[in-house]
Design an enzyme around this catalytic site. Sequence first.
Site, PDB file in Angstrom:
ATOM      1  NE  ARG A  37      18.613   9.356  32.139  1.00  0.00           N
ATOM      2  CZ  ARG A  37      19.183   9.216  30.966  1.00  0.00           C
ATOM      3  NH1 ARG A  37      20.437   8.801  30.867  1.00  0.00           N
ATOM      4  NH2 ARG A  37      18.519   9.469  29.842  1.00  0.00           N
ATOM      5  CG  HIS A  67      24.032  20.565  29.189  1.00  0.00           C
ATOM      6  ND1 HIS A  67      23.618  20.404  30.487  1.00  0.00           N
ATOM      7  CD2 HIS A  67      22.955  21.056  28.511  1.00  0.00           C
ATOM      8  CE1 HIS A  67      22.349  20.783  30.596  1.00  0.00           C
ATOM      9  NE2 HIS A  67      21.927  21.189  29.405  1.00  0.00           N
ATOM     10  CE1 TYR A  70      18.584  14.394  32.899  1.00  0.00           C
ATOM     11  CE2 TYR A  70      19.779  15.110  30.948  1.00  0.00           C
ATOM     12  CZ  TYR A  70      19.094  14.136  31.627  1.00  0.00           C
ATOM     13  OH  TYR A  70      18.907  12.911  31.060  1.00  0.00           O
ATOM     14  CG  HIS A 107      19.080  22.396  33.220  1.00  0.00           C
ATOM     15  ND1 HIS A 107      18.341  21.263  33.019  1.00  0.00           N
ATOM     16  CD2 HIS A 107      19.589  22.730  32.014  1.00  0.00           C
ATOM     17  CE1 HIS A 107      18.393  20.924  31.732  1.00  0.00           C
ATOM     18  NE2 HIS A 107      19.161  21.798  31.109  1.00  0.00           N
ATOM     19  CD  GLU A 142      19.170  24.715  28.791  1.00  0.00           C
ATOM     20  OE1 GLU A 142      20.100  24.026  29.259  1.00  0.00           O
ATOM     21  OE2 GLU A 142      18.368  24.297  27.938  1.00  0.00           O
ATOM     22  CG  ASP A 176      16.097  24.770  25.241  1.00  0.00           C
ATOM     23  OD1 ASP A 176      15.083  24.696  24.518  1.00  0.00           O
ATOM     24  OD2 ASP A 176      16.773  23.784  25.557  1.00  0.00           O
ATOM     25  CG  HIS A 179      13.981  24.807  27.902  1.00  0.00           C
ATOM     26  ND1 HIS A 179      15.197  24.654  28.534  1.00  0.00           N
ATOM     27  CD2 HIS A 179      13.598  23.564  27.513  1.00  0.00           C
ATOM     28  CE1 HIS A 179      15.530  23.370  28.531  1.00  0.00           C
ATOM     29  NE2 HIS A 179      14.588  22.692  27.907  1.00  0.00           N
ATOM     30  CG  HIS A 211      20.316  24.479  24.276  1.00  0.00           C
ATOM     31  ND1 HIS A 211      20.146  24.188  25.609  1.00  0.00           N
ATOM     32  CD2 HIS A 211      21.621  24.258  23.996  1.00  0.00           C
ATOM     33  CE1 HIS A 211      21.326  23.812  26.113  1.00  0.00           C
ATOM     34  NE2 HIS A 211      22.229  23.853  25.159  1.00  0.00           N
ATOM     35  CG  ASP A 224      12.160  20.700  29.202  1.00  0.00           C
ATOM     36  OD1 ASP A 224      12.445  20.589  27.990  1.00  0.00           O
ATOM     37  OD2 ASP A 224      13.011  20.716  30.100  1.00  0.00           O
ATOM     38  CG  HIS A 226      13.952  19.167  23.854  1.00  0.00           C
ATOM     39  ND1 HIS A 226      15.316  19.236  23.953  1.00  0.00           N
ATOM     40  CD2 HIS A 226      13.477  19.881  24.892  1.00  0.00           C
ATOM     41  CE1 HIS A 226      15.645  19.956  25.022  1.00  0.00           C
ATOM     42  NE2 HIS A 226      14.547  20.343  25.613  1.00  0.00           N
ATOM     43  CD  GLU A 256      19.832  21.001  24.493  1.00  0.00           C
ATOM     44  OE1 GLU A 256      18.810  21.706  24.613  1.00  0.00           O
ATOM     45  OE2 GLU A 256      20.639  20.841  25.402  1.00  0.00           O
TER      46      GLU A 256
HETATM   47 ZN    ZN Z   1      14.727  20.735  27.662  1.00  0.00          ZN
HETATM   48 FE    FE Z   2      18.422  22.972  26.376  1.00  0.00          FE
HETATM   49 FE    FE Z   3      19.799  21.869  29.100  1.00  0.00          FE
END
Ligand code: ZN
Ligand code: FE
Ligand code: FE
Length: 278
Positions: A37, A67, A70, A107, A142, A176, A179, A211, A224, A226, A256
């Site tokens: 974050r 990664h 985000y 991303h 991604e 992903d 996604h 992913h 989005d 998961h 994820e």
């Molecule tokens: Zn996601």
């Molecule tokens: Fe992902």
């Molecule tokens: Fe991601």
Amino acid sequence: MLKIGSHISSAKGYLAMGRTAESIGANTLQFFTRNPRGGAVKEQDPDDVAAFLAFSAEKGIGTLLAHAPYTLNACAEKENVREFARLAFTDDLARLEALPGTMYNFHPGSHVGQGVEKGIELIAETLNDVIFPEMQTTVLLETMAGKGSEIGGRFEELRAIIDRVELSDRLGVCLDTCHVYDAGYDIVGDLDGVLQEFDRVIGLDRLRAIHLNDSKNPFASHKDRHEKIGQGSIGLDAFGRIINHPALRDLPFYLETPNELPGYAAEIALLKSIYSEY
Ligand code: ZN
Ligand code: FE
Ligand code: FE
């Protein structure tokens, strides 16, 4: 052999991540390069890196996926926000040189009203600033759900970014499953068709990682969220077809899903049980 791992916390360093991966039956792993974050980063300890490399060589853990946080937005409207993304990418890519062959997933960003074209331009500009010739890392774009003004919900957008990057041989794509399904690519009903489309627009040679996430929402909802493997709208049968597909089966897969470690261990065991070795 199925290359399968999950997202693992990097809070206790590299060796701890390797040990965690082993404990859940994983032979690869994904981690955040810094606080997902905020973007703050701890100093990288060379002894920890060395211990991790020895451990992972011994245990057969490979193809790491780093990664980016985000919250970074390489196509923000504000120059200082883009600058922060540039600095974080630069610093991450410098540190990842200690782990040669790692992939760095990010991303693409949200254009926040500037329009898709402008967003694509700004993302490519950022990539051209941070990718360097001697780099041993592959940077992965991604595929996104297309939530809000997110770039990367269409394969064409990723293609347009790649086309504008000079050292584009350092670029790949991470698909992903949550996604793309959310973005309107029907990997449940027509996996072959989606992969043909990916190949036509981007090229399957760019596809480097998957992913593996189920989705809480129905097809094409652009949300989005998961879900655990087999408990969402994608479903276990589709995941069986995905991990066994000739175009995908040798790629590394990363969970994820909303799980703690025992949940990841169970999903890894489940996916191994439906993977056909031949
Ligand atoms: Zn996601
Ligand atoms: Fe992902
Ligand atoms: Fe991601």
